[in-house]
Design an enzyme around this catalytic site. Sequence first.
Site, PDB file in Angstrom:
ATOM      1  N   ARG A   1       8.522   4.810   1.528  1.00  0.00           N
ATOM      2  CA  ARG A   1       9.248   5.346   2.684  1.00  0.00           C
ATOM      3  C   ARG A   1       9.803   6.751   2.439  1.00  0.00           C
ATOM      4  NH1 ARG A   1      10.776  -0.462   3.326  1.00  0.00           N
ATOM      5  NH2 ARG A   1       9.984  -1.139   5.365  1.00  0.00           N
TER       6      ARG A   1
ATOM      7  N   GLY B   1       0.805  -1.215   0.000  1.00  0.00           N
ATOM      8  CA  GLY B   1       0.000   0.000   0.000  1.00  0.00           C
ATOM      9  C   GLY B   1       0.839   1.266   0.000  1.00  0.00           C
TER      10      GLY B   1
ATOM     11  N   LEU C   1      11.669  -3.368  -9.652  1.00  0.00           N
ATOM     12  CA  LEU C   1      13.092  -3.698  -9.537  1.00  0.00           C
ATOM     13  C   LEU C   1      13.822  -2.850  -8.504  1.00  0.00           C
ATOM     14  CD1 LEU C   1      14.061  -4.589 -13.177  1.00  0.00           C
ATOM     15  CD2 LEU C   1      14.472  -5.983 -11.146  1.00  0.00           C
TER      16      LEU C   1
ATOM     17  N   GLN D   1      14.527  -8.681  -3.716  1.00  0.00           N
ATOM     18  CA  GLN D   1      13.208  -9.310  -3.584  1.00  0.00           C
ATOM     19  C   GLN D   1      12.818 -10.005  -4.887  1.00  0.00           C
ATOM     20  OE1 GLN D   1       9.636  -7.652  -1.374  1.00  0.00           O
ATOM     21  NE2 GLN D   1       9.152  -6.984  -3.439  1.00  0.00           N
TER      22      GLN D   1
ATOM     23  N   HIS E   1       4.195   1.779  -8.143  1.00  0.00           N
ATOM     24  CA  HIS E   1       3.124   0.779  -8.111  1.00  0.00           C
ATOM     25  C   HIS E   1       2.199   0.930  -9.326  1.00  0.00           C
ATOM     26  CE1 HIS E   1       4.066   1.333  -3.696  1.00  0.00           C
ATOM     27  NE2 HIS E   1       4.217   0.034  -3.836  1.00  0.00           N
TER      28      HIS E   1
ATOM     29  N   SER F   1       9.536   5.393  -3.497  1.00  0.00           N
ATOM     30  CA  SER F   1       9.391   4.464  -2.382  1.00  0.00           C
ATOM     31  C   SER F   1       8.341   4.998  -1.441  1.00  0.00           C
ATOM     32  CB  SER F   1      10.723   4.342  -1.642  1.00  0.00           C
ATOM     33  OG  SER F   1      10.511   3.729  -0.375  1.00  0.00           O
TER      34      SER F   1
ATOM     35  N   VAL G   1      10.850   3.256 -11.047  1.00  0.00           N
ATOM     36  CA  VAL G   1      10.289   4.557 -11.418  1.00  0.00           C
ATOM     37  C   VAL G   1      10.903   5.600 -10.495  1.00  0.00           C
ATOM     38  CG1 VAL G   1       8.183   5.926 -11.636  1.00  0.00           C
ATOM     39  CG2 VAL G   1       8.164   3.494 -12.249  1.00  0.00           C
TER      40      VAL G   1
END
Lengths: 291, 291
Positions: free
Chosen positions: A189, A33, A150, A155, A39, A187, A178
């Site tokens: 964050r 989220g 990426l 991950q 995203h 991000s 992106v």
Amino acid sequence: MQVIHHIEELRAVLKGVRAKQPGFTIGFVPTMGFLHQGHASLLQQARKQCDFVVLSIFVNPLQFGPNEDFDRYPRNEARDLELAEEEGTDVVFCPSTVEMYPKPVRTKISLSIITEQLCGASRPGHFDGVAVIVTKLFQIIQPDAAFFGLKDVQQVAVIKQLVDDLNMPLQIVPCPIVREQDGLAMSSRNVYLQPEERRQALALSSALKLAEQRINEAADVLLADELKQMIRTHIAQMPLAEIEYVEIVTYPELEPVSRLQRSISGEIVIALAARFGKTRLIDNTIILLSK
Amino acid sequence: MQVIHHIEELRAVLKGVRAKQPGFTIGFVPTMGFLHQGHASLLQQARKQCDFVVLSIFVNPLQFGPNEDFDRYPRNEARDLELAEEEGTDVVFCPSTVEMYPKPVRTKISLSIITEQLCGASRPGHFDGVAVIVTKLFQIIQPDAAFFGLKDVQQVAVIKQLVDDLNMPLQIVPCPIVREQDGLAMSSRNVYLQPEERRQALALSSALKLAEQRINEAADVLLADELKQMIRTHIAQMPLAEIEYVEIVTYPELEPVSRLQRSISGEIVIALAARFGKTRLIDNTIILLSK
């Protein structure tokens, strides 16, 4: 767009979709989220490649360490649903923690070698938690393809390995990082960053740019150690930066590289992590050496 | 009946089956071959419950310890295929080791608590290997139900936990132990037994019978330790028997039970393992205490 909170409801909806339209392909974008344009690009790729797009929003406690930011991880479901709708998502799956983990999980999935450096080294158990939630979501949704950014290159590598080792019947589609206009990798964050931290954090993407230039200009062999030192020196100019790691490894195996030369077949990745204040950021660039 | 050796061929066949007959259910019986009437009963149950039955035959190296019987594990593919055909199997999947493990597996699946006693204690890594191969086969075949014999009761418990923890979309169907006329639980490994070992091995099933009688006759509380001692004493009458464990635990959680009383809800299992010569045998009985 349907918003679904329960596993059995989601299964029923997807079963209905498959029954009505045999051969329909399902694309899946798993997220935690607080969606951004990174995203959105995953949803766009899923939309392009598949007939039906499922987005999941779940902040997975299992992949956070005891001293990490699970509790303060940013959340904004209303805005997420808006963005999902704009991107033509068919179903958003937002389960509660108790829906995903009704009982303590006794099954641990751990990947050797590929989780031992980069973020895996500083976040013990992180990728075990990722492997469990991704496996659970894959089993619930049974997608034909799943889309991952990426920016979290390790991950992507871990999930590719997991899917390959366990013969999971889906395609993993890695999607390009992106970036903001000024180069900062997007991000969730980034919202933690104070203005001055945000400014200094640009050193991460600019260090990677520098390294790419250096590789492109190199006539012959480059030593990975020299390149890593160059990147460290560049970032260290920023007084708020605290470097966690700078590594050069093969992609997607994530095996160490000591000499960069054209004869290396396949891709390498320069990956780094650093803190600015309390915020830990990661960035990377994948480079094809052979020409 | 089709005999298939390659994963991609199997996937294609099953895809065809699903496309032609939407809603067709697939039943799956995973085995290590050298089939006996126990396996036949699994195929019968699958046949009864599902539209299409897949049997796999694969001696999985990952679930054998370095000093175990992987190399000498009995094999007889021709006879296995005959039995499979007799039971109306639709597809037999017999992959090679390199087909299942083309590269070293870096993904480890381990289940805590439930693998720590019984066979898990004496066969370190065994259930990790079982978890990986079962997960791989489930991902390849995507069955609606999978059938397992209760002789390997801990295996059933582990797989139930695995499927539950990871939300795998299938039903696990435990099937009753099938015994020889004289009570010996059927096992591919019974073929190892010398005649005198075979005779003495009957002490395992007769000890379990005795324990069941003792429980049925008990007016009040029974101490698990006393019952275990009774079983040990009975088996120890056989000079060739070397007891590995006798345990009483809840089923399917496999948590220790110290007092057997009617107020315990759910089932318990009395499980044991012993060697006769070089051959390790296991047996168990599941008992519903509450009435």
